[in-house]
Design a protein around this motif. Structure first.
Motif, mmCIF file in Angstrom:
data_model
loop_
_atom_site.group_PDB
_atom_site.id
_atom_site.type_symbol
_atom_site.label_atom_id
_atom_site.label_comp_id
_atom_site.label_asym_id
_atom_site.label_seq_id
_atom_site.Cartn_x
_atom_site.Cartn_y
_atom_site.Cartn_z
ATOM 1 N N ALA A 59 0.823 -1.212 0.000
ATOM 2 C CA ALA A 59 0.000 0.000 0.000
ATOM 3 C C ALA A 59 0.860 1.267 0.000
ATOM 4 C CB ALA A 59 -0.915 -0.002 1.216
ATOM 5 N N ASP A 60 0.251 2.364 -0.380
ATOM 6 C CA ASP A 60 0.912 3.671 -0.311
ATOM 7 C C ASP A 60 0.644 4.342 1.031
ATOM 8 O OD1 ASP A 60 1.963 4.221 -3.193
ATOM 9 O OD2 ASP A 60 -0.051 3.427 -3.471
ATOM 10 N N VAL A 61 -0.559 4.111 1.579
ATOM 11 C CA VAL A 61 -0.956 4.707 2.854
ATOM 12 C C VAL A 61 -1.761 3.671 3.640
ATOM 13 C CG1 VAL A 61 -2.307 6.521 3.974
ATOM 14 C CG2 VAL A 61 -1.031 7.039 1.892
ATOM 15 N N VAL A 62 -1.507 3.594 4.943
ATOM 16 C CA VAL A 62 -2.256 2.693 5.825
ATOM 17 C C VAL A 62 -3.129 3.549 6.741
ATOM 18 C CG1 VAL A 62 -2.116 0.844 7.529
ATOM 19 C CG2 VAL A 62 -0.343 1.053 5.769
ATOM 20 N N VAL A 63 -4.406 3.157 6.887
ATOM 21 C CA VAL A 63 -5.359 3.924 7.680
ATOM 22 C C VAL A 63 -6.048 3.019 8.689
ATOM 23 C CG1 VAL A 63 -7.435 5.381 7.612
ATOM 24 C CG2 VAL A 63 -5.790 5.474 5.720
ATOM 25 N N LEU A 64 -6.348 3.563 9.861
ATOM 26 C CA LEU A 64 -7.242 2.890 10.805
ATOM 27 C C LEU A 64 -8.274 3.917 11.264
ATOM 28 C CD1 LEU A 64 -8.189 0.468 12.330
ATOM 29 C CD2 LEU A 64 -6.591 1.003 14.165
ATOM 30 N N SER A 65 -9.459 3.826 10.675
ATOM 31 C CA SER A 65 -10.569 4.693 11.055
ATOM 32 C C SER A 65 -11.425 3.925 12.056
ATOM 33 C CB SER A 65 -11.385 5.062 9.813
ATOM 34 O OG SER A 65 -12.454 5.911 10.138
ATOM 35 N N SER A 66 -11.563 4.482 13.273
ATOM 36 C CA SER A 66 -12.207 3.736 14.352
ATOM 37 C C SER A 66 -12.880 4.711 15.322
ATOM 38 C CB SER A 66 -11.166 2.897 15.092
ATOM 39 O OG SER A 66 -11.732 2.143 16.131
ATOM 40 N N TYR A 67 -13.824 4.195 16.101
ATOM 41 C CA TYR A 67 -14.495 5.007 17.121
ATOM 42 C C TYR A 67 -13.733 4.979 18.441
ATOM 43 C CZ TYR A 67 -18.482 5.381 13.992
ATOM 44 O OH TYR A 67 -19.296 5.664 12.925
#
Length: 366
Positions: A268-276
Motif C-alpha cells: 500500500a501507499d498509505v495505511v489507515v485505521l478509522s475507528s471510534y
C-alpha cells in the motif's frame, strides 16, 4: 507451567491475532499453552493454529451460528476443561463471564486473568448491568490492561482491591512487517493497475470500527486512488451497500480475511485505521511497522500510540482524511518522514517485551 487461554473465537481481531502470534513463542519458551474457543466457524486463524500443531485447541461449538457463543450451556463444557489448568487467561465478552461461573463450579480451582483490550464496553455506562459487570471482574486475580489509559479507566470503574490492575502493552513481530515483500497489484486484485495508489485498512467489520468514513473520503480523491479493506464481520453488508450507493464499486475492494497482511501493508501507499475507539490497536502498530505512512482517528486508544508518529484526523471527518491521504501520496518526502517516525514508534511494541511480562505474571500466580 500450564495455561489455558479462553476466547470467543479466532476470527479477525487484535486479541485473536495476538494469540495466534504469541502461542508459538510461549511453546518455544516451555510454557504449555492451550486454547479454548467458544465458537469456530472455520476461521482462518483457527486453521493456521491447527496446521502448526503446537497446542491443544478445544472448540465448544462448531456451528455456523455466531449466537451459539452466548449459549449458557457452554459454561458446563468450559468448566470441565478448565479443571486441567492452574492458570486460565480470558479474553473478551462473553468468555469473560462464562469463565468466572465455570471456575466457581470448580470451587475456584484456577487462577483467573482477564485482558482488557478496549477503553470501553457496553456495560460500563448501563446502570443496570454495571453491578453485575463489577461482580464478574472481581473474580480475576489480575486484570491486564493493554494501555495506561485503560488501567486508569478500569481503576476508577472497579474501585476494588480484589483485582490487581497491571499494564502490559500488546506487541507484534516488528521485523516481520518491516521486511515483508510487496505484492503485485494483479495478485491483490485483478482489477488493480500499476499506477493505482493504494490505501488500506485492516480491521474487523464491527460497530467499533469506522470504515464508513474512509469509504466516504474516497469520493473526494482522484479515480486512481483505490481502497483495500481487509477483514470480515457483521457490518460487511452495510459497508458494501454504502460502496454501491456512492458508486465506488471499481475503487473499493473487500479482500476478506487474509493471512498475508504484512505483504498487503507493504504493497500500500498509505495505511489507515478509522475507528471510534481502541484499546491498544495491534493494527496500528502493524501499520507503522510496515514502513508506510500511517493515519488514524483521533480517538482513545489511538491517540497515545499514533501522536507524533503517524497522523491523526478528527473522527468521522472524511474531508480532513482525504486531504491527509492526498498530501502523503503527492509529497514523497513527507510520506517518508511520516513512515520513519511510525516505524520508530512501532519498535516500542515488539512482541518479546509482552511475552516476558506475561511469563513473569504467570510465575507470580503459581
Amino acid at each position: 507451567m500450564k495455561v489455558l487461554h479462553i476466547i470467543n473465537s479466532l476470527g479477525t481481531g487484535g486479541a485473536e491475532k495476538l494469540l495466534l502470534d504469541t502461542i508459538p513463542i510461549y511453546r518455544k519458551r516451555g510454557i504449555e499453552m492451550d486454547v479454548l474457543l467458544l465458537w469456530n466457524n472455520d476461521h482462518q486463524f483457527t486453521k493456521q493454529l491447527v496446521e502448526m500443531n503446537i497446542c491443544k485447541i478445544f472448540i465448544i461449538n462448531n456451528s455456523s451460528n455466531v449466537r451459539d457463543i452466548y449459549n449458557p450451556i457452554n459454561i458446563f463444557k468450559i468448566s470441565k476443561i478448565m479443571r486441567q489448568y492452574p492458570i486460565v487467561h480470558v479474553h473478551l465478552f462473553p468468555a469473560q463471564y462464562f469463565a468466572v461461573i465455570a471456575n466457581r463450579l470448580n470451587n475456584s480451582s484456577s487462577k483467573l486473568i482477564f485482558t482488557e483490550h478496549n477503553t470501553s464496553n457496553t456495560r460500563i455506562s448501563n446502570k443496570f448491568l454495571k453491578p453485575i459487570d463489577k461482580f464478574f471482574y472481581r473474580d480475576y486475580k489480575k486484570l491486564v490492561c493493554i494501555s495506561e489509559e485503560i488501567r486508569q479507566i478500569y481503576g476508577k470503574y472497579l474501585k476494588t482491591n480484589d483485582t490487581e490492575l497491571i499494564v502490559i502493552s500488546n506487541g507484534i513481530d516488528v521485523e516481520k512487517y518491516n521486511k515483508a515483500n510487496a505484492l503485485k497489484r494483479s495478485y491483490i486484485h485483478f482489477e488493480l493497475q500499476m499506477d493505482d495508489k493504494l490505501i488500506i485498512q485492516v480491521s474487523a467489520f464491527r460497530p467499533q470500527k469506522d470504515q464508513d468514513t474512509l469509504i466516504k473520503c474516497m469520493v473526494l480523491l482522484p479515480g486512481n486512488y483505490k481502497l483495500l479493506l481487509v477483514g470480515d464481520g457483521e457490518r460487511k453488508m452495510i459497508l458494501m451497500k454504502l460502496v454501491n450507493e456512492l458508486g465506488l464499486e471499481k475503487r473499493v475492494f473487500f479482500l476478506g480475511q487474509r493471512m498475508d497482511v504484512p505483504q498487503l501493508l507493504k504493497s500500500a501507499d498509505v495505511v489507515v485505521l478509522s475507528s471510534y475507539y481502541e484499546g491498544l490497536s495491534l493494527a496500528s502498530v502493524e501499520g507503522m511497522a510496515s514502513g508506510k505512512p500511517f493515519i488514524a482517528s483521533d480517538v482513545p486508544g489511538l491517540q497515545d500510540i499514533v501522536k507524533e508518529a503517524g497522523i491523526l484526523f478528527t473522527r468521522g471527518n472524511e474531508e480532513e482524511l482525504a486531504v491527509i491521504i492526498k498530501r502523503l501520496i503527492e509529497d514523497p518526502a513527507y510520506a517518508e518522514l511520516t513512515a520513519k517516525k511510525g516505524y520508530n514508534r512501532a519498535m516500542k511494541y515488539d512482541i518479546s517485551t509482552l511475552i516476558n511480562k506475561h511469563i513473569d505474571m504467570y510465575a507470580q500466580l503459581i
